[in-house]
Structure formats: C-alpha cells, structure tokens
Design an enzyme around this catalytic site. Structure first.
Site, PDB file in Angstrom:
ATOM      1  N   GLY A 460       3.716  -4.234 -15.753  1.00  0.00           N
ATOM      2  CA  GLY A 460       2.421  -4.687 -16.235  1.00  0.00           C
ATOM      3  C   GLY A 460       1.320  -4.978 -15.020  1.00  0.00           C
ATOM      4  O   GLY A 460       0.663  -4.490 -15.447  1.00  0.00           O
ATOM      5  N   ARG A 622      -7.327  -0.769   0.670  1.00  0.00           N
ATOM      6  CA  ARG A 622      -8.389   0.225  -0.479  1.00  0.00           C
ATOM      7  C   ARG A 622      -8.276  -0.365  -2.054  1.00  0.00           C
ATOM      8  O   ARG A 622      -6.946  -0.618  -2.223  1.00  0.00           O
ATOM      9  CB  ARG A 622      -8.250   1.140  -0.519  1.00  0.00           C
ATOM     10  CG  ARG A 622      -8.279   2.546  -1.746  1.00  0.00           C
ATOM     11  CD  ARG A 622     -10.188   2.690  -0.964  1.00  0.00           C
ATOM     12  NE  ARG A 622     -11.139   3.527  -1.656  1.00  0.00           N
ATOM     13  CZ  ARG A 622     -10.482   5.370  -1.501  1.00  0.00           C
ATOM     14  NH1 ARG A 622     -10.194   5.259  -0.275  1.00  0.00           N
ATOM     15  NH2 ARG A 622     -11.165   6.345  -2.473  1.00  0.00           N
ATOM     16  N   GLU A 699       0.912  -9.974  -5.702  1.00  0.00           N
ATOM     17  CA  GLU A 699       0.707 -12.006  -5.239  1.00  0.00           C
ATOM     18  C   GLU A 699      -0.168 -12.920  -4.630  1.00  0.00           C
ATOM     19  O   GLU A 699      -0.098 -14.154  -4.975  1.00  0.00           O
ATOM     20  CB  GLU A 699       2.138 -11.589  -4.195  1.00  0.00           C
ATOM     21  CG  GLU A 699       3.089 -10.461  -4.344  1.00  0.00           C
ATOM     22  CD  GLU A 699       4.298 -10.595  -4.651  1.00  0.00           C
ATOM     23  OE1 GLU A 699       4.986 -12.340  -4.646  1.00  0.00           O
ATOM     24  OE2 GLU A 699       5.426  -9.840  -5.011  1.00  0.00           O
TER      25      GLU A 699
END
Ligand code: MOS
Length: 737
Positions: A460, A622, A699
């Site tokens: 996802g 980036r 995260e």
C-alpha cells in the site's frame, strides 16, 4: 539521470485495480473445491491441555478433520539468524505440544467444507485445561530479566548526580494492536509435493524461506503469492502460525485450504506492539545543555520468544550529550509474541525521551524548540561518524514558520481561541535509513511496453508506482505503458517491506536493470542489418521517449525500441541486475529526521481535548513520489494521534484475554479526530544511499507525534500525561478551567 517524473505526484498504477475491486488479496483467490479452517483458540493464558474432545464436532455437517497437538503433522523450526531469509514471528511451531503460553493460542483447527460449518464445529470442540495463574501485566512478573541491550558513553550516572538541573520520570506506553483493514489469511494448495501459498505478506522472500524450512519442503517446491496487501504496519513482516496450519490442512485433506484470522484473534495470534515502561533521567546545565541521558526500558515479551522493543535506538544519536547510557530488559508474560509495529522502538522511545526533554524545558523556563536547538547533534555521537545528510535544523525552522511558533506564549493555559484553550507542542522525529540487496528484471517488449519483475511487494506504500517511475525516468516510456509484477516468490528476490528500507533497497536494482535492458537494445541496434545504427558506437546512443537516437541528434530522429526488436523478431530484451547494501555504510551514519508541531484545543467545560492542527516537516532524502510519500506521513501522524489519545489493548489479568478485541472497543483515530494535517518534505537527496538519494518514509512519521501531543496537552491543561493514552479521566484535575 532525473526527469520530472521522479518526485512527481504520480497516481498509484495499481489504484484502478483496487478501487474497482479487481485486485485480489490473499483470501480473495477463488479456488475450486476449497476447504475452510477455523481455529479453536485457548481460553486460558497458562497451563496444559488435559483433553481435547472432538467427538461431537467431528459428527457435525461438513467437518472433514480436526487437527491438534495429538494428531498434527510434524513441523520444523527455522534456522533463524543463521539464514538470511528465515525469520518467523513465533518460533514455536503450532500444535507442538500440550502447553498453553497465552490466551488465544491456537489449540485446534477444524477443517470443513464451508467457513460456517468450520466455525460452528469449532465451538463444539471441548478443550479441558489444567490452568495455572498467568502473568499478564508487568506488575505480575517477577524482576525483569538481564539487560538485552546496553549502551554507554561517558559516565552518565556520575554526570547525572552532579547535574545542576535534573529530570527523573517514568513513562508508560500501552500495548497497541496492528489493525490493518485486511486481516491475516492464507490459502494453501498442494500439487503433489509442491505447495502454493496465497498470502498477505510484507516479506514474500522471507515467507518463502520460512515455509520451506518449517514445512520441510525444498525452496523450489514452495511458491508464495502476495500481489496486494491491505496494509500490515509490521504484523505481516514474518509468518504466523495460521500460514503453517493452512498448509498442514491442505496437505491432509488434499484440497485447497483457507485459514483466515478473524478480527478478535488479530489481537492475540498475530503480534502487537508491546507495552513499555521507560525511566528517563536527564541532567543539564542551567542553560539547557544536556550533560546526562539515562534511558532504562522494560518491555514484555512472550514466554516463547524474546522480542525487544528497541526504544533506545534513537537515544544515543538524537541529541548531543557527552554522557549517555541506555539499557533494555525483557519481561516474559503469558501473552502472545510481540512484533514490530510501525516505527518500532523509536516511537515509544522518543515519546519518553522527548517528553523528558520538554519537562526539562519547563523546569528551565525554556522554549521547547530552543532546548532542541541547544542540544542539536551535528554528528552521530554514538559512532563519531558524520550524518550522510541531516537537515533537522531546517526542518525545525520551516515547521516553526509554517506553524507560527513565534506567537507561542509559554504559560499553561495562556493561549485562547474563543472559549477554547490552546496548547502547542513540538517533537523530533528520526528513523534509521538502510539499504539492502535486491534483484530486478526489466523487460522491454515487442509491443512497446516495459515490464518489471521483483519478489518484493507493495503493501500500500506505492512500490508498484515507484518501479514504473524509475523505468520511465530512464527510458522515457510513459508509466501507462509499464507493467510491474511484484509479490511472487518466483520472481527475482527483493526486499521485505519493513524498516522503511524497501525503496532505498530496490531503487538501484530497478535503475540497473532498466539500464541493462536499454543497453541490450543498443547492442542490438548497432549489430543488426537494416538498423539505422548499424556499426555505430553504442556509447553514443541514448533512449528518449522510448526511442533510440544518437546523443548528438534530436530524439525525434530516433527509432522506437520495439521497431528495433522487430528487426530480429524478438519478443523482448531483458536486463536483470542484483544490487547490494549501501557501499558507504561504514563511513556515514544514515538517518532520516523530522519534526511535528501540534496544536490541541482543550474545552474544560466539557472536558474535550482535540487535535486542531499539525504540521510535519520531514528530512527524508529525495522524495520519489509526492503523493505516495505524503500519504505515508499523513497516515503515520494519524497513527501517532491514535497512540497518544486512543489506542490501548486491555488484558484481563485473570486469563490474559484482550477484553477490547474488536473495532468497537479498541479505539483508533477516525475522521472526526483528525484535523487538516500538513506535511512538508525538505527533499534533499541523500546520495550516500544511492543515485536517487531516497531514504525510507514508512515509519518516521509516527515518531515524535505522541510527545508533541502530550506536550501540547500540558501547555493547555497543566497536566503532564506520562502514561498513554491521554484519556479524559487523566485530564480531570486540570489546572485550567
Ligand atoms: Mo515496519 S514495523 O518494519 O512494517
């Protein structure tokens, strides 16, 4: 190389499949002649199974077999750390013996012709236990075990003792349960001695290795397919028992077997983020400069596995301080095995560390942002290495401007908006940036399309789309003409979607494989009769917009690659490249950083606390795709608000049952809880990690949210919540009314 497609807000290429329902998740695969397994799970937390009476259940309609420890086929253990791809979640194979270690442990599996028949019969399996008193909460256990991690520099105890200003507080975070929309589930199908597993996995390659080892089947006879994952947040990183039981059931009845994990068992048999108890001691000079950090952590683990919640991972690097010590201990309890949950370790760890730093700022009457700048770490003080790329100062400044931090008045309850009291908080975010190996095949096809293949997966996060963007960047083929195949163990091996490492790991392999495929076309172009490039130096060629041309000539003069393939009647030309870990890993410390500014409103009349604004600024290298990246950060902030205000798995001390094991009672953030969230990326490429300079972003967005929120809550109410979640009863003695 870098066209405008890198970083663009490209819409997910798998989006149409998902929104039309055409994407098949694990248990969606329609197989003929399927059987259904429904687990009987333990109703005690500790003891032994004395007897399993299956006689009534066996006579029920549709029941084919009932498997338990008395009749299960043998399973094996994984070699674990000795093998690169063999990490299981729970090291004890299911049904190994009669011992019960936690509530919800699978003790039998009913296999029947329909799901309803299996479920009904499972309720008629009679299990008699010899029950013992379990240890369910930290306080039930004897002393914690010996340190499982110890870090030290300088002399922190001494520096703390002699510090002019001290903070010594203990913080608690609750058990959180991953609740992805798609629950766990497996369909297993045997064909002779070969097994295919339809899975929902964050790590197809690892799952493949573990199943081979634990089932005792050669690698080449195991096939794991996980094309779509309805998210995982860590609970799908490593295999759980239901996957093995599906394989066992299918082998026994010689039909495809589906075993899915219902929502209530999502709370017991497939991991959770363990609770933590963290004592933080800070010593500082009067000017706010830290002189000592002592961070002591306990987290529960299960009786069968040692899982450390690595709360002290950021402690040695986040702030500058000469004297630091960190220690972690485990407390075995009669609950299921914990597993990483989004931002594992750092999320509860930074909650404690940043909360303590804010308490220090309050004590010193310092601005919470100023104390962070005062203790800014210019290098990684744990290794002495420079950071590969760190722009946290810019992140604080950008966030402060955007949020309007300079308008903050420090007094508790001093900021008002109508009848509401406002509270402001700020937190630091960090997460390590790593890169592992990956192998990718890119094929340029006769029909003018390109195709990439890799056994990594898209949970996802946007992997499918980033593969296509990179291939498009290097060939000029539009993403609409690029197909990406992931989530299949028969493809070249790719990274687990974990630790925010997948993107940095597969990028160099996608780039290398694309370049190799393009080079194969150039070789063909210069060696083929009738080719306009016959005899030309291949180094003088370039591919633009899918056309091969001379570098010094316009792309319009070029020839479409498929027309070159046609000259030799080729279906395709391939490039396949394997890349390794970060070559500069030993010279730099590689971390992402960021900050969250959070505003809460407190209505003391009706005791209502709401998050009203949040601005997150991320220095995460980036950004490959603004849309998918933003989605990662916003989702993580939503989870951070959940950690701070709502989420908590509550266990019954008597039997270890999670009493709120459902979506009605386990509260997660929903729309009404979430204000307009802002996310700003600084977008500085970290070229130490690779040509594209991308670091992981899965995260980091969750780290630092909860402490910014409790800080804001303190600012509004005068109540310091050290035990999450912030429930209203904890705010009742509010000093501000
Ligand atoms: Mo993440 S907890 O490594 O899925």
């Amino acid at each position: 190389m870098s066209s405008s497609i890198i970083g663009a807000a490209v819409t997910r290429i798998d989006g149409p499949l998902k929104v039309t329902g055409a994407a098949r998740y694990a248990v969606d695969h329609p197989l003929e002649n399927m059987v259904y397994g429904f687990a009987v799970s333990s109703s005690i937390a500790k003891g032994r199974i004395v007897n399993i009476d299956t006689s009534e259940a066996e006579r029920m309609p549709g029941v084919l077999t009932i498997i338990h420890h008395g009749n299960a086929d043998p399973l094996f253990r994984t070699a674990g750390p000795f093998e690169p791809n063999s990490r299981t979640s729970e090291s004890r194979p299911p049904f190994e013996d009669d011992v019960v270690y936690y509530y919800g442990q699978f003790v039998a599996l009913v296999v029947a012709n329909s799901f309803e028949q299996a479920q009904d019969a499972a309720y008629h399996v009679k299990v008699r236990y010899q029950e013992e008193k379990p240890a369910v909460h930290l306080d039930d256990a004897a002393a914690p075990g010996p340190p499982v991690k110890n870090y030290s520099r300088g002399n922190a105890e001494q520096a703390f003792t002699s510090a002019p200003v001290k903070i010594d507080e203990t913080y608690f975070t609750p058990v959180e349960t991953h609740n992805p929309m798609e629950m766990h589930g497996t369909i297993a199908v045997w064909n002779g001695d070969k097994v295919t597993l339809y899975e929902s996995s964050q790590g197809v390659v690892n799952h493949h290795g573990v199943m081979s080892e634990m089932l005792g089947v050669p690698l080449e006879n195991v096939h794991v397919i996980s094309p779509f994952v309805g998210s995982g947040f860590g609970c799908k990183l490593f295999p759980w028992p239901h996957s093995l039981l599906a394989a066992m059931a299918a082998r026994r009845v010689k039909r495809p077997a589906k075993v899915s994990v219902p929502r209530n068992l999502m709370f017991t048999t497939v991991g959770h983020r363990p609770s933590t108890k963290q004592r933080v001691r800070l010593g500082a000079a009067q000017d706010g400069k830290l002189t000592a950090i002592i961070h002591e952590v306990q987290n529960p683990t299960s009786m069968i596995d040692n899982v450390m919640e690595n709360c002290t991972e950021p402690t040695p690097i986040l702030y500058s301080c000469e004297n630091v010590s960190a220690v972690q201990r485990l407390v075995p309890l009669n609950i299921g095995t914990p597993t990483p949950m989004r931002g594992p370790g750092a999320t509860p760890g930074i909650f404690a560390l940043d909360s303590a730093l804010d308490e220090l700022a309050v004590k010193l009457n310092m601005d919470p942002l100023e104390i962070r700048l005062k203790n800014y770490a210019e290098k990684d003080e744990s290794s002495g290495q420079p950071f590969s790329s760190k722009h946290l100062r810019e992140a604080y400044q950008t966030g402060a401007e955007r949020f309007g931090w300079s308008k903050r008045t420090p007094g508790v309850g001093s900021m008002r908006k109508g009848d509401l009291i406002l509270g402001w908080g700020v937190g630091s975010a960090t997460w390590p940036a790593h890169r592992g190996s990956a192998e990718v095949r890119v094929r340029l096809m006769a029909d003018g399309r390109a195709r990439a293949a890799c056994a990594t997966q898209d949970i996802g996060t946007g992997s499918y789309t980033i593969f296509a963007q990179v291939i498009s960047d290097r060939t000029g083929i539009p993403v609409e003409k690029i197909d990406v195949a992931l989530g299949d163990s028969s493809l070249p091996p790719g990274p687990t979607s974990g630790g925010s490492t997948a993107t940095a790991s597969f990028l160099p392999a996608v780039a290398g494989a694309t370049d190799a495929a393009v080079d194969a076309v150039f070789q063909l172009a210069v060696k083929t009769e009738k080719s306009p490039f016959k005899g030309v130096d291949p180094k003088s060629l370039k591919m633009t917009g899918g056309r091969v041309h001379r570098m010094d000539q316009s792309p319009d003069s070029g020839t479409r690659f498929q027309d070159l393939l046609a000259l030799r009647q080729l279906a395709a030309l391939d490039g396949q490249v394997k890349t390794g870990g970060n070559p500069d890993a030993h010279n730099y410390s590689t971390h992402s950083f960021g900050t969250h500014f959070v505003e809460v409103s407190w209505d003391p009349g009706i005791a209502r606390l709401r998050v009203t604004r949040a601005v997150s600024v991320l220095d995460a290298g980036r950004i490959m795709n603004q849309k998918t990246a933003r989605n990662q950060i916003l989702g993580a902030v939503v989870m951070g608000i959940g950690l701070a205000m709502f989420e908590e798995t509550v266990y019954d001390s008597r039997n270890g049952k999670p009493v709120n094991n459902n979506f009605a009672d386990y509260i997660v953030s929903t729309n009404a809880d979430i204000p307009q969230l802002e996310c700003i990326f600084l977008d500085h490429p970290d070229t130490v990690l690779g040509e594209y300079g991308a670091r992981g972003i899965g995260e980091i967005g969750l780290t630092g949210v909860a402490s910014a929120l409790t800080m804001a809550t303190y600012h509004a109410t005068g109540i310091r919540v050290r035990e999450l979640p912030i429930r209203l009863d904890k705010l009742m003695p509010s000093k501000v009314v």
